[in-house]
Design an enzyme around this catalytic site. Structure first.
Site, mmCIF file in Angstrom:
data_model
loop_
_atom_site.group_PDB
_atom_site.id
_atom_site.type_symbol
_atom_site.label_atom_id
_atom_site.label_comp_id
_atom_site.label_asym_id
_atom_site.label_seq_id
_atom_site.Cartn_x
_atom_site.Cartn_y
_atom_site.Cartn_z
ATOM 1 N N LYS A 77 -13.656 1.357 -3.241
ATOM 2 C CA LYS A 77 -14.686 1.734 -2.250
ATOM 3 C C LYS A 77 -15.784 2.545 -2.932
ATOM 4 O O LYS A 77 -16.967 2.324 -2.700
ATOM 5 C CB LYS A 77 -14.065 2.580 -1.130
ATOM 6 C CG LYS A 77 -13.170 1.818 -0.173
ATOM 7 C CD LYS A 77 -12.776 2.718 0.997
ATOM 8 C CE LYS A 77 -11.746 2.091 1.897
ATOM 9 N NZ LYS A 77 -11.160 3.028 2.846
ATOM 10 N N HIS A 133 7.711 -26.698 -0.507
ATOM 11 C CA HIS A 133 7.006 -27.785 -1.179
ATOM 12 C C HIS A 133 5.851 -27.263 -2.020
ATOM 13 O O HIS A 133 4.962 -28.014 -2.397
ATOM 14 C CB HIS A 133 6.543 -28.810 -0.141
ATOM 15 C CG HIS A 133 7.706 -29.348 0.638
ATOM 16 N ND1 HIS A 133 8.368 -30.500 0.299
ATOM 17 C CD2 HIS A 133 8.381 -28.831 1.701
ATOM 18 C CE1 HIS A 133 9.372 -30.692 1.136
ATOM 19 N NE2 HIS A 133 9.412 -29.687 1.991
ATOM 20 N N GLU A 152 0.829 -1.205 0.000
ATOM 21 C CA GLU A 152 0.000 0.000 0.000
ATOM 22 C C GLU A 152 0.868 1.262 0.000
ATOM 23 O O GLU A 152 0.435 2.321 -0.442
ATOM 24 C CB GLU A 152 -0.914 -0.018 1.241
ATOM 25 C CG GLU A 152 -2.274 0.602 1.003
ATOM 26 C CD GLU A 152 -3.275 0.293 2.110
ATOM 27 O OE1 GLU A 152 -4.264 -0.390 1.830
ATOM 28 O OE2 GLU A 152 -3.064 0.730 3.247
HETATM 29 O O1 PA5 Z 1 -3.186 1.622 5.932
HETATM 30 C C1 PA5 Z 1 -4.264 2.178 5.781
HETATM 31 O O2 PA5 Z 1 -4.408 3.398 5.936
HETATM 32 C C2 PA5 Z 1 -5.502 1.369 5.400
HETATM 33 O O3 PA5 Z 1 -5.174 0.036 5.199
HETATM 34 C C3 PA5 Z 1 -6.545 1.470 6.507
HETATM 35 O O4 PA5 Z 1 -6.000 1.041 7.708
HETATM 36 C C4 PA5 Z 1 -7.790 0.635 6.174
HETATM 37 O O5 PA5 Z 1 -8.322 1.018 4.948
HETATM 38 C C5 PA5 Z 1 -8.854 0.807 7.275
HETATM 39 O O6 PA5 Z 1 -9.202 2.141 7.415
HETATM 40 P P1 PA5 Z 1 -9.999 2.665 8.685
HETATM 41 O O7 PA5 Z 1 -9.137 2.514 9.887
HETATM 42 O O8 PA5 Z 1 -10.305 4.098 8.384
HETATM 43 O O9 PA5 Z 1 -11.252 1.831 8.786
#
Ligand code: PA5
Length: 411
Positions: free
Chosen positions: A404, A291, A270
Site C-alpha cells: 500500500k 482434472h 494473512e
Molecule cells: O483482514 C484484514 O484486516 C484485511 O484483509 C482488511 O479487511 C482489508 O485490508 C480491508 O481493509 P479495510 O476494511 O480497512 O478497507
C-alpha cells in the site's frame, strides 16, 4: 461437525502429535484469556457480544432490498470475502435483490461491465471498510456514490447508501457523518478477516435473503462445542508443517465452496504468513480440479497435506440409465449423484494418502446456513490457535501495508 484425523496417522504417530496437542491447548487458553499477541483483537470469539447487531442488519437490509434490484457491496479482503463466500454457497436462483461485489479490484473493464449492468436496474450501495483508506474500496465508493447521485439526486442517494465501518473514527465515518449516511459498525476488537459475524458479513447476506440468524447461531454453537476439535486440527496442521508439509490444500466437494476457499486462504494466509513462517494455504474444488491439480496432488513435490471438506446434500438426483450405454456408465445408473461424489472423495483420499499426502477430513453435516456458520467459526478459532502455536500474531497484517505504501508513493 466431525473432524477425522485418521488420514495423517501413517505420517505422524500419536506420540509425535502429543506435544502439539499440548501446545494447541495452551494456545487456546491464551486466546480465550486475550493475553497473547494481538489479544485486543479477539472480539470475534464471543458470538453473544456480536448478536445484537443482527436486528440492525435485517432492518437496513429490508429497507435496501425494497428499493433495489441490485446492491453494490463495496469492500476488499476481510471486508468482502466472508459475505462473498457465504453468498456463493446459498445464492437463491430467483434473486429479488442481487449483491454485486465491487471495491475488490482496480480494473476499469470490470467497472464498465458493472455500470452497464445497472442501466435498467434500481440500485443501492453498501460500503464496507474498517479504515476507510483502502485504495480499492475508496475508489469504487467514489464511482458508485457519484453514479447514485447522478441517477437519483443527492437526497434520494443518501437513502440508498449505508456504510459499515469503525465505531471510533476513520475516513469513511467522516464521509458518512458529513453526508448523513447511516452506519453500522465493526467492533474495534474484530479485524477484517474475522468479521464475517459482524455487519461486514451479515448486512450484505441479509440483503441477499440469506438466513443470518441460522448462520450466527451456527457460529455460537461452534464456540460452545468445537474448541477441542479446533485444538486437534490446529495441532495436526502444525505437526505436519514442522515435519516438512508446508502447504495445506483444502479440497472441497461442492462447486459452490470455491469462494469459501478464497475466504479460507485469506484467513489463514494473512494470519499465519509472517516472520518468515506460515503454512501456505491453497484451495481446490473437486472433482473439477482432479482434472487439473489432481496430477500434482498425486505425484508432485511431497510438501503438501490435504484437508477434505464434505457437506451432505438433500439432493435426490440420480445417474440416468442410457439405452445404448456407449460410455459404459449403466453400472452406476440409479445411484444418487451425491453418493457417487462421496465415493470419489473416498477414492481420492485413499489414492492421495498412498501417494504421500496426509489427509484430514472435516464433515460439516447438512449443507445449511447453520452448519456453514459453525464451520466458519471453527476455522477462525483454529487459525488463532495455530498462529499462536507458531509464535506469530494471527490478528495483524503488517505485510499488507508494504504494497500500500509503495503504491501510494508511485501514484
Ligand atoms: O483482514 C484484514 O484486516 C484485511 O484483509 C482488511 O479487511 C482489508 O485490508 C480491508 O481493509 P479495510 O476494511 O480497512 O478497507
Amino acid at each position: 461437525m466431525k473432524l477425522d484425523l485418521s488420514g495423517i496417522s501413517s505420517f505422524i504417530s500419536q506420540a509425535a502429535l502429543e506435544p502439539w496437542l499440548s501446545k494447541a491447548q495452551t494456545a487456546l487458553e491464551t486466546l480465550k484469556k486475550g493475553s497473547g499477541a494481538g489479544g485486543e483483537m479477539t472480539g470475534w470469539e464471543s458470538i453473544a457480544a456480536l448478536k445484537p447487531a443482527v436486528q440492525d442488519c435485517k432492518t437496513y437490509a429490508e429497507r435496501l432490498s425494497e428499493i433495489s434490484d441490485a446492491v453494490l457491496v463495496v469492500g476488499i479482503g476481510g471486508s468482502y470475502l466472508g459475505a462473498k463466500a457465504v453468498y456463493e454457497i446459498f445464492a437463491p436462483p430467483d434473486k429479488k435483490c442481487e449483491p454485486i461485489f465491487v471495491g475488490n479490484t482496480l480494473s476499469g473493464a470490470y467497472y464498465e461491465r458493472v455500470i452497464k449492468s445497472l442501466e435498467k436496474r434500481d440500485f443501492s450501495v453498501i460500503v464496507i471498510s474498517k479504515s476507510g483508506t483502502t485504495t480499492e474500496p475508496a475508489v469504487a465508493f467514489r464511482i458508485f456514490e457519484q453514479l447514485l447521485v447522478k441517477r437519483y439526486g443527492a437526497s434520494e442517494a443518501s437513502k440508498r447508501i449505508i456504510a459499515v465501518t469503525n465505531p471510533g473514527g476513520g475516513a469513511l465515518r467522516k464521509i458518512c457523518e458529513s453526508k448523513n449516511y447511516p452506519m453500522l459498525t465493526i467492533p474495534d476488537s474484530v479485524g477484517g478477516r474475522y468479521s464475517i459475524f459482524t455487519p461486514a458479513g451479515l448486512l450484505p447476506l441479509a440483503v441477499a435473503g440469506i438466513d443470518i440468524d441460522a448462520l450466527i447461531n451456527g457460529a455460537e454453537r461452534s464456540s460452545e462445542l468445537n474448541s477441542e476439535l479446533a485444538v486437534q486440527y490446529a495441532a495436526a496442521r502444525q505437526a505436519l508443517y514442522n515435519s516438512g508439509k508446508k502447504i495445506e490444500v483444502v479440497s472441497a466437494w461442492e462447486p459452490n465452496f470455491r469462494w469459501l476457499g478464497e475466504w479460507y486462504k485469506q484467513l489463514f494466509g494473512e494470519s499465519e504468513g509472517k516472520d518468515g513462517k506460515g503454512i501456505f494455504p491453497v484451495s481446490l474444488e473437486l472433482t473439477a480440479d482432479l482434472h487439473s491439480m489432481g496430477q500434482y496432488m498425486q505425484d508432485g513435490e511431497r510438501t503438501v497435506f490435504e484437508t477434505f471438506l464434505w457437506a451432505e446434500s438433500a439432493s435426490s438426483i440420480t445417474v440416468p440409465s442410457a439405452e445404448d450405454n456407449f460410455d459404459g456408465f449403466n453400472n452406476i445408473a440409479g445411484r444418487k449423484l451425491d453418493e457417487v461424489n462421496r465415493v470419489a472423495l473416498d477414492a481420492t483420499k485413499a489414492a492421495h494418502i498412498e501417494g504421500g499426502v496426509p489427509a484430514i477430513e472435516i464433515e460439516i453435516g447438512h449443507l445449511c446456513a447453520n452448519n456453514i456458520g459453525e464451520l466458519l467459526y471453527f476455522f477462525m478459532l483454529t487459525c488463532g490457535i495455530s498462529g499462536y502455536i507458531s509464535g506469530v500474531n494471527p490478528f495483524d497484517q503488517p505485510g499488507v501495508e508494504a504494497y500500500k505504501k509503495k503504491m501510494k508513493q508511485l501514484l
